[in-house]
Design a protein around this motif. Structure first.
Motif, short mmCIF file in Angstrom:
data_model
loop_
_atom_site.label_atom_id
_atom_site.label_comp_id
_atom_site.label_asym_id
_atom_site.label_seq_id
_atom_site.Cartn_x
_atom_site.Cartn_y
_atom_site.Cartn_z
N PHE A 1 -3.07 77.40 94.13
CA PHE A 1 -4.22 77.90 93.39
C PHE A 1 -4.08 79.40 93.18
N PHE A 2 -4.66 79.88 92.12
CA PHE A 2 -4.68 81.31 91.87
C PHE A 2 -5.60 81.95 92.92
N ARG B 1 -1.44 75.75 89.07
CA ARG B 1 -1.67 74.90 87.90
C ARG B 1 -2.76 75.45 86.98
N PHE B 2 -3.67 76.24 87.52
CA PHE B 2 -4.78 76.74 86.71
C PHE B 2 -4.97 78.23 86.94
N SER C 1 3.15 76.02 87.25
CA SER C 1 2.92 74.74 86.56
C SER C 1 1.68 74.83 85.68
N ILE C 2 1.46 76.00 85.09
CA ILE C 2 0.29 76.24 84.24
C ILE C 2 0.56 75.66 82.85
N THR C 3 -0.36 74.86 82.33
CA THR C 3 -0.17 74.29 81.00
C THR C 3 -1.24 74.74 80.01
N THR C 4 -2.47 74.82 80.43
CA THR C 4 -3.56 75.17 79.51
C THR C 4 -4.02 76.60 79.76
N GLN D 1 6.96 77.55 82.62
CA GLN D 1 5.99 76.71 83.33
C GLN D 1 6.57 75.30 83.40
N SER D 2 6.69 74.75 84.58
CA SER D 2 7.53 73.56 84.79
C SER D 2 6.76 72.26 84.92
#
Length: 681
Positions: free
Chosen positions: A216-217, A242-243, A264-267, A287-288
């Motif tokens: 987590f951030f 992820r976020f 692993s950030i996508t959005t 980002q993987s």
């Protein structure tokens, strides 16, 4: 072992007569002495001028009071004793090293139990930088720096604790260090910082938490309070984040460098970075996440101060790039979009059009077949353009005539066969200082003379000249001398063209006849031969790049994933570094069948027409079983070629528009068509 002992004995003898510099034991230059990899068990004497001692990769093993005695008469500012097999750091002091500012213990197996002795030994010095990288530390004692609580004590400014095994600690440990500005915790085992990162007593400027186990951030702004109000440099790379939660960082008003690569950030939601009022440099590359595509929403990068943005290697597709993604990034000067899948230039044109201050655009390896029009109509401040490793074959005349500030252009390893003077107008040629066009398959003919003359005239501009450029021997004189030959060749060519024209008229209906004869007479026998042949793929898919969404999203998931039929998809399976034509021929001959995904875009594409013609030839030559045709849309008359008309008349096609509700009938027909015709023979 004996040689090492002799070397040590000789070195010890020399030390009594000469210092380490005069004897040649160590390499000395100016104020620096380098004693690296000599297996020394002691620190020798040095001349008075030496201020910096690099004593790495030796064999001290144990630090005692007399270890540094030969340095006590020097004004040593920097001392590095990295990788010396030190496991026992005794209860010593370094008081004799009054001027020591930098002390590196990197790579010694000190472990946590030795940390109090390390701090005790330096506590009375004016040390500013302490290096404890890769020392086996697993935890940090809570009272480690208690000796610095006195305001009269000088304080450390930078501590390197990277690449240890720390999994839990409290930043309040560092509270006594009033002047600590830089803390490096890269490469540890930190997983959850929710309860340990905040302490009002710290005034960090740089914090690195890269290569840990963060999911987590971290919350740097609990209840909106800025505990690190002066933090300017934050690295969270190579974790599993992820976020991005804006509320966890919005209070960092002086943050100018944020590193989030390899997560692993996508959005990226709108206005994620809007409140970071000093942010200059943002890295979001690689980002993987394997389940989702990278998806920046509208105004995702809205920040008026941001100057550099890195989105390299994110599997970013054109249809996942919001046209307003860069709106509000009014100061952006460098944008990296390389190694993505931005094949559709329409969305790219809209997204980049707002970047009025952009100087550098890096867009390598994105399957681009044409230049985005925004390069012609927008980006007024562009100076550097990198389009290496794409499929660009040409662009309209005077496309770059408005780019009066562009000085660096990179079009290496595209598919340029010729370059006209209109493609590089004089205004652009005069401005450019660096040109990269090597690695293109130029055709060596007289049309290229002007370009060869330009290369020779301004060779200093062309990277890779002369080794990496073809056709450099072509000159105007050679072309003029060959005028007579040219006339003869032209006459013969016209004659052969006339003959070919006559033959083509006769041949117009021959193909149909040969095809039906082949189907009636030879097909059953040759299918048995094909059955014994080893194929790498079941089906080669010939399609236009503009239909890639249907192929990748619908066809692959239904036919390959659902039916275990191995498809050859050029975006995925073609080998990099090979000519396109070689890739097509090799992979089609390695496939049992060819599936043609037919559309108007396919009919207009020369490459697609080539693939279709090759497939027809391979069927006739009995190298593949058959051609299966999917008709995505009705083909306009203007796009209907003779070979395409012949294919539709001799092959039963499956129409996408004729599918029933849910498409079940369409997919069943397609599955039946692409499965092996010969099974068990």
């Amino acid at each position: 072992m004996l040689a090492s002992f002799v070397l040590t004995m000789i070195a010890g003898t020399l030390v009594f007569s000469k210092d380490a510099c005069d004897s040649g034991l160590c390499t000395c230059s100016g104020e620096g002495a380098l004693c690296r990899g000599l297996n020394l068990t002691y620190i020798p004497k040095f001349p008075k001028r030496i201020r910096n001692v690099m004593f790495n990769y030796n064999n001290l093993r144990k630090l005692e009071e007399n270890t540094f005695s030969n340095l006590s008469t020097l004004n040593v500012h920097k001392l590095a004793i990295a990788y010396n097999h030190i496991q026992n750091y005794g209860n010593i002091t370094l008081d004799n090293l009054h001027h020591l500012k930098i002390f590196f213990l990197t790579g010694n197996l000190l472990k946590s139990i030795s940390l109090p002795n390390v701090i005790h030994s330096i506590s009375r010095l004016k040390l500013s930088i302490l290096g404890l990288k890769n020392t086996g530390v697993t935890n940090i004692p809570e009272d480690l720096f208690k000796v610095y609580k006195s305001s009269k004590r000088p304080s450390l400014e930078q501590i390197d604790l990277s690449w240890n095994k720390i999994h839990l600690f409290n930043l309040s440990v560092f509270k006594p260090l009033k002047h600590l500005k830089i803390l490096d915790l890269t490469g540890n085992k930190l997983a959850d910082l929710s309860s340990i990162i905040m302490d009002r007593g710290l005034d960090l400027r740089e914090l690195s938490l890269s290569s840990n186990y963060l999911n987590f951030f971290p919350n740097f702004c609990p209840n909106g309070t800025a505990y690190f109000r002066n933090l300017a440099f934050l690295k969270l790379e190579n974790n599993s984040i992820r976020f991005i939660i804006p509320g966890h960082m919005n209070c960092l008003k002086k943050l100018n460098h944020l590193g989030l690569s390899y997560n692993s950030i996508t959005t990226i939601e709108p206005d994620t970075f809007y409140f970071l009022s000093s942010l200059l440099y943002l890295t979001l590359d690689r980002q993987s996440d394997t389940k989702s595509y990278f998806n920046p929403r509208g105004r995702a990068f809205n920040n008026t101060k941001l100057t550099k943005l890195n989105l390299y290697g994110n599997k970013l597709k054109s249809n996942h790039l919001d046209p307003q993604a860069f709106d509000g990034a009014d100061s952006l000067k460098l944008l990296t979009l390389s190694n993505n899948h931005l094949t559709n230039t329409e969305n790219l044109n809209k997204a980049l059009s707002s970047l009025k201050s952009l100087h550098v655009l890096l867009i390598q390896n994105n399957y681009l077949y044409s230049l985005p029009n925004v390069l012609r109509d927008g980006l007024p401040s562009l100076t550097t353009l990198d389009l290496k490793y794409n499929f660009i074959s040409s662009w309209p005349a005077r496309f770059f005539h408005n780019k009066k500030d562009m000085f660096d252009i990179n079009l290496q390893y595209n598919i340029l066969k010729t370059v006209t003077s209109e493609m590089f107008p004089k205004s652009l040629r005069d401005t450019l200082t660096t040109i990269r066009l090597n690695g293109n398959p130029f055709v060596c003919n007289c049309e290229l003379v002007w370009f060869i003359q330009w290369i020779h005239r301004e060779s200093y501009k062309f990277v890779g000249y002369p080794e990496d450029y073809r056709c450099l021997s072509i000159t105007e004189k050679i072309c003029l001398n060959n005028t007579g030959v040219f006339i003869s060749v032209t006459t013969l060519t016209c004659f052969f063209i006339f003959v070919i024209f006559i033959m083509s008229v006769i041949y117009k209906y021959i193909w149909h006849i040969k095809y039906h004869i082949y189907m009636w007479r030879y097909r059953p026998k040759e299918l048995l031969d094909i059955a014994e042949k080893h194929f790498v793929y079941d089906v080669f898919v010939a399609y236009c790049v503009k239909d890639s969404d249907w192929v990748l999203d619908d066809l692959v998931s239904t036919i390959e994933d659902g039916e275990n039929i191995k498809l050859c998809i050029h975006e995925r399976d073609f080998l990099g570094g090979k000519m396109i034509i070689d890739n097509i021929v090799q992979h089609m001959e390695s496939s049992r069948k060819v599936l043609v995904v037919l559309s108007n875009d396919f009919a207009r594409s020369k490459w697609c027409q080539f693939e279709m013609s090759l497939a027809q030839k391979l069927v006739i030559d009995m190298c593949i079983e058959s051609i299966v045709v999917v008709l995505l849309e009705n083909i306009a008359t203007v796009n209907m070629s003779k070979s395409l008309d012949a294919l539709l008349k001799t092959t039963t096609y499956i129409a996408w528009d004729d599918q029933d509700e849910g498409g079940l009938e369409f997919w069943e027909r397609l599955k039946t068509s692409v499965k092996r015709e010969i099974d068990g023979h």
